[in-house]
Design an enzyme around this catalytic site. Sequence first.
Site, PDB file in Angstrom:
ATOM      1  N   CYS A 277      -5.320   1.060   6.372  1.00  0.00           N
ATOM      2  CA  CYS A 277      -5.533   2.516   6.289  1.00  0.00           C
ATOM      3  C   CYS A 277      -6.758   2.911   5.472  1.00  0.00           C
ATOM      4  O   CYS A 277      -7.003   4.098   5.269  1.00  0.00           O
ATOM      5  CB  CYS A 277      -4.290   3.200   5.742  1.00  0.00           C
ATOM      6  SG  CYS A 277      -4.002   2.905   3.986  1.00  0.00           S
TER       7      CYS A 277
ATOM      8  N   CYS B 154      -7.324  -1.200   1.395  1.00  0.00           N
ATOM      9  CA  CYS B 154      -6.317  -1.623   2.360  1.00  0.00           C
ATOM     10  C   CYS B 154      -7.006  -1.772   3.713  1.00  0.00           C
ATOM     11  O   CYS B 154      -7.716  -0.865   4.157  1.00  0.00           O
ATOM     12  CB  CYS B 154      -5.196  -0.594   2.436  1.00  0.00           C
ATOM     13  SG  CYS B 154      -3.967  -0.957   3.718  1.00  0.00           S
TER      14      CYS B 154
ATOM     15  N   CYS C 256       0.394   3.220   3.555  1.00  0.00           N
ATOM     16  CA  CYS C 256       0.844   2.744   4.872  1.00  0.00           C
ATOM     17  C   CYS C 256       1.890   1.636   4.820  1.00  0.00           C
ATOM     18  O   CYS C 256       2.386   1.218   5.859  1.00  0.00           O
ATOM     19  CB  CYS C 256      -0.354   2.290   5.698  1.00  0.00           C
ATOM     20  SG  CYS C 256      -1.129   0.780   5.090  1.00  0.00           S
TER      21      CYS C 256
ATOM     22  N   CYS D 189       0.848  -1.187   0.000  1.00  0.00           N
ATOM     23  CA  CYS D 189       0.000   0.000   0.000  1.00  0.00           C
ATOM     24  C   CYS D 189       0.886   1.240   0.000  1.00  0.00           C
ATOM     25  O   CYS D 189       1.768   1.372   0.853  1.00  0.00           O
ATOM     26  CB  CYS D 189      -0.910  -0.013   1.223  1.00  0.00           C
ATOM     27  SG  CYS D 189      -1.931   1.463   1.379  1.00  0.00           S
TER      28      CYS D 189
ATOM     29  N   CYS E 118      -8.073  -5.857  -9.843  1.00  0.00           N
ATOM     30  CA  CYS E 118      -7.683  -4.790 -10.766  1.00  0.00           C
ATOM     31  C   CYS E 118      -7.311  -3.577  -9.912  1.00  0.00           C
ATOM     32  O   CYS E 118      -8.183  -2.914  -9.346  1.00  0.00           O
ATOM     33  CB  CYS E 118      -8.851  -4.502 -11.696  1.00  0.00           C
ATOM     34  SG  CYS E 118      -8.470  -3.369 -13.023  1.00  0.00           S
TER      35      CYS E 118
END
Length: 135
Positions: free
Chosen positions: A99, A96, A50, A47, A119
């Site tokens: 976060c 995510c 984070c 991510c 995707c």
Amino acid sequence: MTKVVKTDAEWQAQLTPEQYYVTRKKGTERAFTGCYWNNKKPGLYSCVCCGTPLFRSETKYDSGTGWPSFWQPLDPNNIRMERDLSHGMVRTEVLCAVCDAHLGHVFEDGPPPTGLRYCINSAALAFVPESAASS
């Protein structure tokens, strides 16, 4: 898993305008424009907000869509899914789990063994090459 919570101003200071638009405002980058859609290097995708590990290059494939596509997350606990009814469509949004960054969407038209296509926007990802990821 400890949640990462920041103010809008903190996210804007940390991210590029495109990263902020995609991850915090649920935007989508244009197809074939992201830096990872055609990346074939081995490594880890995390991510961008984070650093949570999300996908490995071993599960990435060319879906022909112009976005990085994966058939399986690294750890299902690192992502969460929500129903997305925006733009007159019914889709499953991928976020995510740490976060709440918008990553992209998952579709049921992927390859075996899962039949899924995650995707994901390049702007939502950070890539760590395998040599750096293993050190």
